[in-house]
Every structure is written in structure tokens, then in C-alpha cells.
Design a protein around this motif. Structure first.
Motif, PDB file in Angstrom:
ATOM      1  N   LYS A 269      17.736  39.418  21.729  1.00  0.00           N
ATOM      2  CA  LYS A 269      19.002  39.350  21.696  1.00  0.00           C
ATOM      3  C   LYS A 269      19.480  38.488  20.892  1.00  0.00           C
ATOM      4  O   LYS A 269      19.080  37.229  20.693  1.00  0.00           O
ATOM      5  CB  LYS A 269      19.314  38.952  23.287  1.00  0.00           C
ATOM      6  N   ARG A 270      20.805  38.770  20.369  1.00  0.00           N
ATOM      7  CA  ARG A 270      21.430  37.776  19.535  1.00  0.00           C
ATOM      8  C   ARG A 270      22.482  37.145  20.263  1.00  0.00           C
ATOM      9  O   ARG A 270      23.505  37.858  20.969  1.00  0.00           O
ATOM     10  CB  ARG A 270      22.179  38.735  18.280  1.00  0.00           C
ATOM     11  N   ILE A 271      22.795  35.670  20.253  1.00  0.00           N
ATOM     12  CA  ILE A 271      23.884  34.922  20.733  1.00  0.00           C
ATOM     13  C   ILE A 271      24.611  34.086  20.010  1.00  0.00           C
ATOM     14  O   ILE A 271      23.936  33.518  18.934  1.00  0.00           O
ATOM     15  CB  ILE A 271      23.189  34.228  22.102  1.00  0.00           C
ATOM     16  N   VAL A 272      25.974  34.138  19.970  1.00  0.00           N
ATOM     17  CA  VAL A 272      26.685  33.220  19.157  1.00  0.00           C
ATOM     18  C   VAL A 272      27.356  32.234  20.148  1.00  0.00           C
ATOM     19  O   VAL A 272      27.594  32.418  21.176  1.00  0.00           O
ATOM     20  CB  VAL A 272      27.792  33.802  18.519  1.00  0.00           C
ATOM     21  N   ALA A 306      15.093  28.832  23.564  1.00  0.00           N
ATOM     22  CA  ALA A 306      13.978  28.555  24.070  1.00  0.00           C
ATOM     23  C   ALA A 306      13.688  29.908  25.059  1.00  0.00           C
ATOM     24  O   ALA A 306      12.328  30.346  25.219  1.00  0.00           O
ATOM     25  CB  ALA A 306      13.843  27.506  25.268  1.00  0.00           C
ATOM     26  N   ALA A 307      14.670  30.416  25.373  1.00  0.00           N
ATOM     27  CA  ALA A 307      14.182  31.914  26.212  1.00  0.00           C
ATOM     28  C   ALA A 307      14.153  33.125  25.261  1.00  0.00           C
ATOM     29  O   ALA A 307      14.311  34.370  25.596  1.00  0.00           O
ATOM     30  CB  ALA A 307      15.691  32.395  27.106  1.00  0.00           C
ATOM     31  N   GLY A 308      14.123  32.904  23.936  1.00  0.00           N
ATOM     32  CA  GLY A 308      13.571  33.952  22.821  1.00  0.00           C
ATOM     33  C   GLY A 308      15.041  34.428  22.263  1.00  0.00           C
ATOM     34  O   GLY A 308      14.717  35.189  21.364  1.00  0.00           O
ATOM     35  N   ALA A 309      16.015  33.966  22.413  1.00  0.00           N
ATOM     36  CA  ALA A 309      17.087  34.588  21.565  1.00  0.00           C
ATOM     37  C   ALA A 309      17.206  34.024  20.047  1.00  0.00           C
ATOM     38  O   ALA A 309      16.793  33.250  19.796  1.00  0.00           O
ATOM     39  CB  ALA A 309      18.657  34.117  22.442  1.00  0.00           C
ATOM     40  N   ASP A 310      17.944  34.883  19.447  1.00  0.00           N
ATOM     41  CA  ASP A 310      18.174  34.567  18.271  1.00  0.00           C
ATOM     42  C   ASP A 310      19.644  33.964  18.212  1.00  0.00           C
ATOM     43  O   ASP A 310      20.651  34.702  18.332  1.00  0.00           O
ATOM     44  CB  ASP A 310      18.297  36.085  17.143  1.00  0.00           C
ATOM     45  N   VAL A 311      19.777  32.831  17.982  1.00  0.00           N
ATOM     46  CA  VAL A 311      20.935  31.880  18.413  1.00  0.00           C
ATOM     47  C   VAL A 311      21.483  31.267  17.105  1.00  0.00           C
ATOM     48  O   VAL A 311      20.872  30.882  16.294  1.00  0.00           O
ATOM     49  CB  VAL A 311      20.844  30.712  19.228  1.00  0.00           C
ATOM     50  N   THR A 312      23.060  31.595  16.795  1.00  0.00           N
ATOM     51  CA  THR A 312      23.598  30.943  15.780  1.00  0.00           C
ATOM     52  C   THR A 312      24.658  30.037  16.621  1.00  0.00           C
ATOM     53  O   THR A 312      25.474  30.512  17.544  1.00  0.00           O
ATOM     54  CB  THR A 312      24.696  31.930  14.869  1.00  0.00           C
ATOM     55  N   LEU A 313      24.493  28.598  16.286  1.00  0.00           N
ATOM     56  CA  LEU A 313      25.354  27.623  16.734  1.00  0.00           C
ATOM     57  C   LEU A 313      26.641  27.360  15.964  1.00  0.00           C
ATOM     58  O   LEU A 313      26.168  26.805  14.928  1.00  0.00           O
ATOM     59  CB  LEU A 313      24.662  26.559  17.369  1.00  0.00           C
ATOM     60  N   VAL A 314      27.638  27.702  16.321  1.00  0.00           N
ATOM     61  CA  VAL A 314      28.931  27.243  15.421  1.00  0.00           C
ATOM     62  C   VAL A 314      29.508  25.798  16.038  1.00  0.00           C
ATOM     63  O   VAL A 314      30.115  25.741  17.126  1.00  0.00           O
ATOM     64  CB  VAL A 314      29.982  28.107  15.226  1.00  0.00           C
ATOM     65  N   SER A 315      28.938  24.746  15.230  1.00  0.00           N
ATOM     66  CA  SER A 315      29.297  23.503  15.797  1.00  0.00           C
ATOM     67  C   SER A 315      30.412  22.668  14.915  1.00  0.00           C
ATOM     68  O   SER A 315      30.264  22.574  13.706  1.00  0.00           O
ATOM     69  CB  SER A 315      28.077  22.740  15.907  1.00  0.00           C
ATOM     70  N   GLY A 316      31.379  22.033  15.766  1.00  0.00           N
ATOM     71  CA  GLY A 316      32.389  21.155  15.244  1.00  0.00           C
ATOM     72  C   GLY A 316      31.569  19.733  14.913  1.00  0.00           C
ATOM     73  O   GLY A 316      30.316  19.851  15.291  1.00  0.00           O
ATOM     74  N   PRO A 317      32.465  18.801  14.568  1.00  0.00           N
ATOM     75  CA  PRO A 317      31.615  17.432  14.189  1.00  0.00           C
ATOM     76  C   PRO A 317      31.040  16.899  15.446  1.00  0.00           C
ATOM     77  O   PRO A 317      31.924  16.569  16.293  1.00  0.00           O
ATOM     78  CB  PRO A 317      32.681  16.818  13.437  1.00  0.00           C
TER      79      PRO A 317
END
Ligand code: C5P
Length: 483
Positions: A269-272, A306-317
Motif C-alpha cells: 500500500k502507498r501512503i502519503v 513498520a506495517a510494510g507501507a510504501d510511505v512518502t512523508l512531506v514534512s515542513g521544517p
């Protein structure tokens, strides 16, 4: 009466005595006195501890160790302890790796250590061995050592390899596939996940060669934690290159161990996820911001990975390490955040945990605004795009599950319900961010899950706990409504 000095002892006995003395925090002479004293008092009924005993009962209970590989005399195993092989590289941050041993043990992890030759200039095998509760491995070929278990065995008898500090040289060796010492040979021979905590001078870190090696290592599936920005050990040097704090490295190791050992309900699963505040510039040095720490969003990203997802984290400062196993895209403003989210789609699920600034300065200047007698020039504000609403209202390519957050100081549930409707998302995670709640910047949270079918109140718990529970709920929802 003839006198005996430590120097006269047999090498093997001396080595074991040194270990025992370090473990008990005594000098070698004091250790001998203790052993003799115990022997004298015991009168044969209470035999003195063996020269290389298991750790004292108290310490043994909380310090797990590796299974004893024959013929090593490392401490006996705690039955189900997870195992980390810690490779300590040669940098000034090596002293922090001694604390890392303890921090890993705090999580019930058994630690075995390898010290590179350069690492031994900064910390001694004795100190690392005393903390890890076993022999420290230093040589690729050591046929004379009774502790030699071979690099293949070291590489395989572990659940995770952690390299801390990962120096520029060690990273280059890893990227190049070298195997001319014990550390590099083990890194090449292991089939277990590898976590590295880079640490070096900022110039070395930003050097093209190091960045090239880093890209290759990431491509090979190596996971990084840090480096952090801040002051370096060298006077007057600052920048990115400090090794991540031992607690952060230990947390990353635990996340990875959980991911490899546990179930992976989000595999495939892909998660943003958006996280942190946004900074909206006024001029090149000033900006509008808010108090969001990014802790909750980052914790969700780590739990999803950790649950196996393909994760993209868009992070502010934020002042947080990038979560392990997560693709982190760093942005400053709301518009950059929207752009990065759109680039990260398609996704099965999007979670908007960022505290996005509602307005930006319309008349931001490219030169620093000077103080004049006329006073502060008026700031004219324009509304920022609403990232959550934009994505939730998409006709094409809308993630199946869109989750928003509602940080409120009053009328929490009513406002959350209103937001669910207005923004067009599937769930709203509502949390009270009044100053008394301590949520902003704190480590715990109390949330309510607001959906079309009702409101669920979750008990107060750590932000990590909220993240794990939410990820479990998301996994269940995605499985229930397969694409
Ligand atoms: O309207 P409000 O800021 O309270 O809404 C909170 C939710 O909307 C959060 O999920 C936040 O990440 C998201 N949001 C957004 N873009 C904005 C404002 C809020 O994605 N410009």
C-alpha cells in the motif's frame, strides 16, 4: 611471602579479569582482592564467582545478551531477546555508541559489538564489552582468539545490523562492497536489514562522493537515521553531520525490528503523510509559523512504514530525524507542500497531519525589510491552498482513504464534524490543542476519530501509540474495501 602482580598473570586470565573488573567498575587489583576476599569468607561453602561470571543478577535481568556461540564465553541468552549487531566506526561520535548499547538494551535488545580499528582510537573494546556484556569483535582473522566466531556467523546471528557512527570511510566501503576488515566483511555477508547512523564533518557529509555513496546505499535498501544538524565536536564547526542521538537510533532499530518480525498489514500500500508546520516567508529572514512539532505526523509515518507501507512523508521544517524506511520530502511553505503531495500520488491513503498556515504573505520581499521611522510595513495576507480539501475533492486519482486532522481549542467534536463535511475527507482525527492539553510539542495525545458513521473516543496515549492504533485502523479499512 611472594608477591604477585597483575602483569605476571597468564594473558588469558588477565583478559578475563579485565572484563570482570570493567563489569564491576573496579580496578583489576581491586577485583583480585574481592575474589580472594570472597574465597576467604566463603570457607568453601560459598564459592567465589567464576573468573568470567554471568553478570550480577540485577544487571542480567535487564541486560539481554546474545546466545552464546561456542566457544565464546559471552553471557547466556535471555530466551527471546531480539538481537542487534552494532558496528562502531571510528569517529568522535563513537563515545555516544556506548550509550546506544544501553538504549538498545532498554528495549530488551541483545547487543553484540564490532569495533573497527579506527573506532578503537576513540573507545576501547573493554568499555564496549563491559556494557554489552560480552566479548567485542575486532579482527577478521583471529585464529588465536577463543572468541573468534567468524564473520559469516556474526553477520547471520542477528536480526539487525546497526552501524553507528557510520563514518564517510565506512559508508564508502559499504557502497563499494569492500571486505578487507571485520566490519566491512560482515556488512557484505549479512542478509539482515542494515541501519546506519552517519556522523562526520558537515563538509564531508555534503561532499559529492559521500552523497553518491549515500544514494547507492539507499538504493541497496540500507536505512538511515540522521545525521542531525548542530554544533560539531570541532570548535566553531556547525552544520549537518552530527550522529543522531542514541535514543533516536534505538527507536529506529526497534521500528525496523518490529517491521521485520511482525506482520506487515500495509504491505503493497502507498501512503502519503503531511507533517509539521509550514513556514510562510515575509522576507528572506522572517517568516510566519506555528508551534507544530511534527511528532504525531512523523510517528504515523514510522508506524505505517513498520506495517510494510510504501510511505512518502512531506514534512515542513521540524527538529526531528527522518523516520526510518520512509521517503521524506522536505518543504517549507504550504504551496510547496501541496506540490510535493501531488507529486507523491497516486496513493491508497493520504493523511494530513501537518499544521498548514492558512495564510501567506502576499507582499513577501526578496530583500530583508529594513526598520524605518515609518514603522512596520503592513503585511497583506492571502489564503493558502487547502491541501486536504484539494486532494479530497479530486475527481481523478483521489486516494481511497483521505484522513484529516482537526486541532481545536474549543468545540472540538462539532468543529471536526463540520470539517469532515467541508473538506470532503473520510475521517477526521480531532485533538484538543489548548495550551492545558500539552499536545502541541508534547509526546502524548488524546484523539477522537470522527467519521460519517459516528465519533470514537480514544484514551490518552503516547503519540507513537496513537500512530500504531491509527495504522491498524487504516489497514483494516483498506483491506475491507480492496481497490
Ligand atoms: O482548517 P484546519 O486547518 O483546521 O484543518 C485541519 C486539517 O486540514 C488538517 O488535516 C490539515 O493538515 C489540513 N489543512 C491542509 N491545508 C491547509 C489547511 C489545513 O491540508 N491549508
Amino acid at each position: 611471602m611472594a608477591s604477585l602482580t597483575v602483569r605476571q598473570l597468564d594473558e588469558k586470565v588477565k583478559k578475563l579479569l579485565r572484563l570482570r573488573a570493567a563489569r564491576h567498575g573496579r580496578s583489576m587489583e581491586d577485583e583480585i582482592r574481592t575474589i580472594l576476599g570472597q574465597a576467604a569468607q566463603g570457607s568453601g561453602r560459598d564459592p567465589p564467582e567464576a573468573i568470567d561470571p554471568p553478570a550480577r543478577a540485577g544487571a542480567q535481568a535487564v541486560r539481554p545478551s546474545f546466545a552464546t556461540p561456542e566457544p565464546s564465553r559471552e553471557r547466556p541468552a535471555t530466551s527471546s531477546a531480539r538481537r542487534v549487531l552494532l558496528i562502531i566506526g571510528g569517529g568522535i561520535a563513537a563515545y555516544k555508541s556506548l550509550d546506544l548499547i544501553r538504549r538498545l538494551q532498554d528495549h530488551g535488545i541483545a547487543v553484540r559489538c564490532i569495533l573497527t580499528k579506527a573506532a578503537q582510537e576513540f573507545v576501547t573494546p573493554l568499555a564496549a564489552g563491559a556494557l554489552a556484556g560480552g566479548h567485542v569483535h575486532t579482527d577478521l582473522f583471529d585464529p588465536k582468539s577463543e572468541f573468534d566466531v567468524g564473520h559469516i556467523r556474526l553477520a547471520r546471528d542477528t536480526d539487525l545490523v546497526v552501524v553507528a557512527p557510520a563514518t564517510a570511510d565506512l559508508m564508502a566501503k559499504m557502497a563499494g562492497g569492500h571486505a578487507d576488515d571485520l566490519a566491512s566483511a560482515v556488512l557484505l555477508a549479512t542478509d539482515q536489514p542494515i541501519l546506519i547512523a552517519p556522523a562526520m564533518n558537515p563538509m564531508m557529509w555534503s561532499h559529492k562522493a559521500t552523497q553518491r555513496n549515500l544514494a547507492r546505499l539507499l538504493d541497496d535498501g540500507v536505512i538511515t537515521v540522521g545525521p542531525d544538524a548542530g554544533e560539531m565536536a570541532e570548535r566553531g564547526e556547525a552544520g549537518t553531520g552530527r550522529m543522531a542521538e542514541p535514543t533516536a537510533i534505538a527507536a529506529a532499530a526497534v521500528t525496523l525490528l518490529d517491521a521485520t518480525a511482525g506482520q506487515r498489514p500495509l504491505a503493497g500500500k502507498r501512503i502519503v503523510i503531511t507533517s509539521g508546520p509550514t513556514h510562510e516567508p515575509i522576507d528572506p529572514v522572517r517568516y510566519i509559523a506555528n508551534r507544530s512539532s511534527g511528532k504525531q505526523g512523523h510517528a504515523i509515518a514510522a508506524a505505517a512504514a513498520a506495517a510494510g507501507a510504501d510511505v512518502t512523508l512531506v514534512s515542513g521544517p521540524v527538529n526531528l530525524a527522518d523516520p526510518p524506511g520512509v521517503r521524506t520530502v522536505k518543504v517549507e511553505s504550504a504551496r510547496q507542500m501541496l506540490d510535493a503531495v501531488e507529486k507523491a500520488l497516486p496513493a491508497d491513503c493520504a493523511i494530513f497531519a501537518a499544521a498548514v498556515a492558512d495564510w501567506r504573505v502576499a507582499n513577501a520581499t526578496s530583500e530583508k525589510i529594513k526598520k524605518t521611522k515609518a514603522g512596520m510595513p503592513p503585511l497583506s495576507l492571502v489564503e493558502n491552498p487547502d491541501i486536504l480539501a484539494t486532494i479530497a475533492h479530486r475527481k481523478l486519482g483521489r486516494p481511497r482513504l483521505v484522513v484529516g486532522f482537526a486541532a481545536e481549542t474549543e468545540n472540538l467534536i462539532a468543529n471536526a464534524k463540520d470539517k469532515l463535511e467541508r473538506k470532503g475527507c473520510d475521517w477526521i482525527i480531532a485533538n484538543d490543542v489548548s495550551s492545558e492539553s500539552g499536545v502541541m510539542g508534547g509526546d502524548s495525545n488524546k484523539v477522537h476519530i470522527v467519521t460519517a458513521s459516528g465519533v470514537e473516543d480514544w484514551p490518552p496515549q503516547s503519540k507513537d501509540g496513537v500512530a500504531r492504533a491509527l495504522v491498524g485502523r487504516i489497514a483494516a479499512a483498506l483491506v475491507k474495501e480492496p481497490s
